[in-house]
Structure formats: structure tokens, C-alpha cells
Design an enzyme around this catalytic site. Sequence first.
Site: not given
Ligand code: SAH
Ligand code: SF4
Length: 401
Positions: A133, A154, A161, A165, A168, A208-209, A240, A263-265, A339, A382
Amino acid sequence: MDNEASNHARKLTTFGQFSSVNLCPAGLKKTILPVKSFVEYRAKVDIKSLQLHELRESVRALGEAVYRARQIAEWLYKKRACSFEEMTDLPRDLRARLAGQFSLGKLEVVRVLGGQDTTKKFLFRLSDGNLVESVLIPASPALYGSRSDRRTICVSTQVGCAYGCKFCASGLEGFVRNLEPNEMVDQITTAEKASGSKIDNIVFMGMGEPLANFDNVMRAVRIINAPWGLGIGARHMTVSTSGLAPQIRRLAEEPLQIRLAVSLHGASDEVRGRIMPINRRYNIDTLLSACDYYASHKKQHLTFEYILIKNINDADEQARLLAKHARRVKAKVNLIPYNTVRGLPWSRPLQDRQERFLSILRDYGIAATLRREKGDDIEAACGQLRLQTKKTKPVSSWVSF
Ligand code: SAH
Ligand code: SF4
């Protein structure tokens, strides 16, 4: 990971120097391999994965004058040719030999969601049938490195991936494979063609990462940046990462001034570890040291992304800790309301809680923004569109920590 999956993971990590989900710092050699190695590792390389000097070497090896390389680049990135046959100012014989040596793939648009002047989501089919995507976002002042008149895409960097996480959609079914450089460049050109709009800001934040596919992503970045390629400034590209500390250090040493988002979270190991398995490998302190290293090597500030998830990471105490971390590495903070993902239990906090979290950061003097998006419709995170559309389950794997 069960046996079959771990065998598959091993196969994937030994696939070649360009395809690695390997977290081991020993794998972090800083080399740009010459075209021969790049070509040798693949059955048939897509010509849009090559840099100009590699195109020159290839043309020279075919006994042609090197200026042909520029002509080819012009056909690929300016005139956006879809076949070698179209490159009519190249000798017919050269076109045939290029076609014998290289592929010239394209992405098939499977679905487009969204309308004119709003966020559009594309689902693309790759040449091997896998789905990825991309999201095209219209002018938005809160986005990374973008002015308000910039159109952002994006881009996905892997199919699936490996980092799993908990919140995700991209990680739900594990890792399938790395994207090749041309498959990242093609997401941009295909979205431009399908939408009729020029894209001038790139965020590697799709599925993906990116830093687990470091070499291919950097190849794509160079092609996107080059005047002979797409000509988009490095400052208009953001990578990212979920926090691959050694690769952040490696990125710090790259000369191109691309931006970094982390991505700290979660602001404590306890909270972050609960939702991001990678925190077990690189905890917050290790990650912040890598961010320090990055900040000391680059002119621009990095960004912390922080998804707000109700009752998971949205407490005042997390905001205060986050402020402390951001101050340490001079990071900006981008708060993103979660989301919802079908099948996952998480949700976003109420607006009041989001605003309160933001105000704590600001009270500490942190440059912070809150993405006030409408949300859960097509901006859905995504990875979801792919999951909805995919019929067959891929062989997949996760990195185990
Ligand atoms: N793998 C990398 C880049 C792809 S994810 C990373 O983790 O940074 C891109 C961003 O989307 C990250 O910050 C991820 O945590 C966030 N993301 C993933 N799922 C999400 C969701 N359901 N709602 C909002 N942000 C989300
Ligand atoms: Fe992979 Fe980024 Fe999603 Fe974590 S947030 S599963 S590293 S795409």
C-alpha cells in the site's frame, strides 16, 4: 516462532546482502556495492534499481557509449517509459540487449480509495503477486518536512513486517520480503500517474521497517533524490523506524540530509515493551543514545512519533517522561491518535485526553503537534487494505526477541 517459520526466516535473512531483517550490528557494513554485485545477487535486476554510474557501467559493458546511460535515465524518470521498446532514440540492438539483461517492471493498481483533494490510498500488486500500500496525502502543514503546498506520499518498504508491534496491521501476518529499490520508486511514479498530481514529499512510513531494508531504501532514496532521477530534495524525505538503534547510527553517517522519525509510542520501558517487542532488543536508553548520536551528526531535528492509545500510553506520567526524552535529543513530537485496526482491541483516547497530553508536552517547552484527522475511514492504518484484499495467506515470519 515455529520451526517452519524460523526456517523461512533464516532463508530470508540469508537471501543476499541487500535483503536483511538481521538486527545484528555485524551485518551493518557500510559499503555501496558495485553494479556487478548488485546484479549478481538477483536473477534479473530491474533497471530502475540502478544508480546512474551503474547504468553507465552496464552500457559500457554492452559496448555502447556512456552517454546512453543518461538517455536511458531520461526515458525512465522524465518520460516515464514503460518498456525498452519506447526508447526510440536508442539503437534497436541496444534496446533488445537491455531487455535481455534487465527487467522493467511496473506496479499494477489493484484498488484506490479516497477522492480528489483528499487522502488517497493505493493498493499495488508487485510483479510476484504480493500486495503493498501507499497513501497519498494532500497538503498538510503538520507533516514531516513539508510546507503546506506539498503533496506527500507514504511509501511501503517491505511486504509485511517482522517487528510485530501489537497495534499495527502491517505486522499482523509477519514478514514476507523486502522491497527492491525500483518497487519503492515505482510507488511514487505510479501514484503520480494515477492521481495526476506531482509528489514532492516522501515519507517511508508505509508497510514495513525501512531500516531493516537499509541498503535498498538508501538506493531508492538516492534515485528519488538524484537530478537524473525524480529530483526530490533529501530534506523532503523522512524515514521512520520502530527503533533499530544500530541502523539509526548508520543512518547518521549517511551524507544525505534525509529526516528521521522514531516511533516511540511509550515513554517507559514498561509501557513501550508491552506494545513494541523491539524494545526488548533495544530499550529506551539504548534507543535514546542512538538518537543522541544521530542528533550530533545531523543539522535537522528528529521527530518522535507517538500514537495515543487509550489507557495504554496516554497517562500524564508518560507525557512528562516523553517530554524529558524529547528534550534530551532535541526532538519534535508528533502525536497521532490511534487508527483502529479490525480485529485488534485498541482505540484512541477521547479528544480531551489527547489535548491534555499535548498541553503537558508544550508546558515542558517541547515542539509538539497533534494530528487532528478525521481518522478511521480511509486513513485507516497502513497494512489494513492489504489484509482486506489478500486472499491467500503468505508464508510469514517474525523476528523473535
Ligand atoms: N516500521 C516503521 C515505519 C512504518 S509504520 C515504524 O514503525 O516507524 C509508520 C508509523 O505508523 C509508525 O509510527 C507506526 O507506529 C504507525 N502506526 C502503525 N499502526 C498504526 C495505527 N493503527 N494507528 C496509527 N498509527 C499507526
Ligand atoms: Fe512494523 Fe512499524 Fe508496524 Fe511495528 S509499527 S509492526 S515496525 S510497520
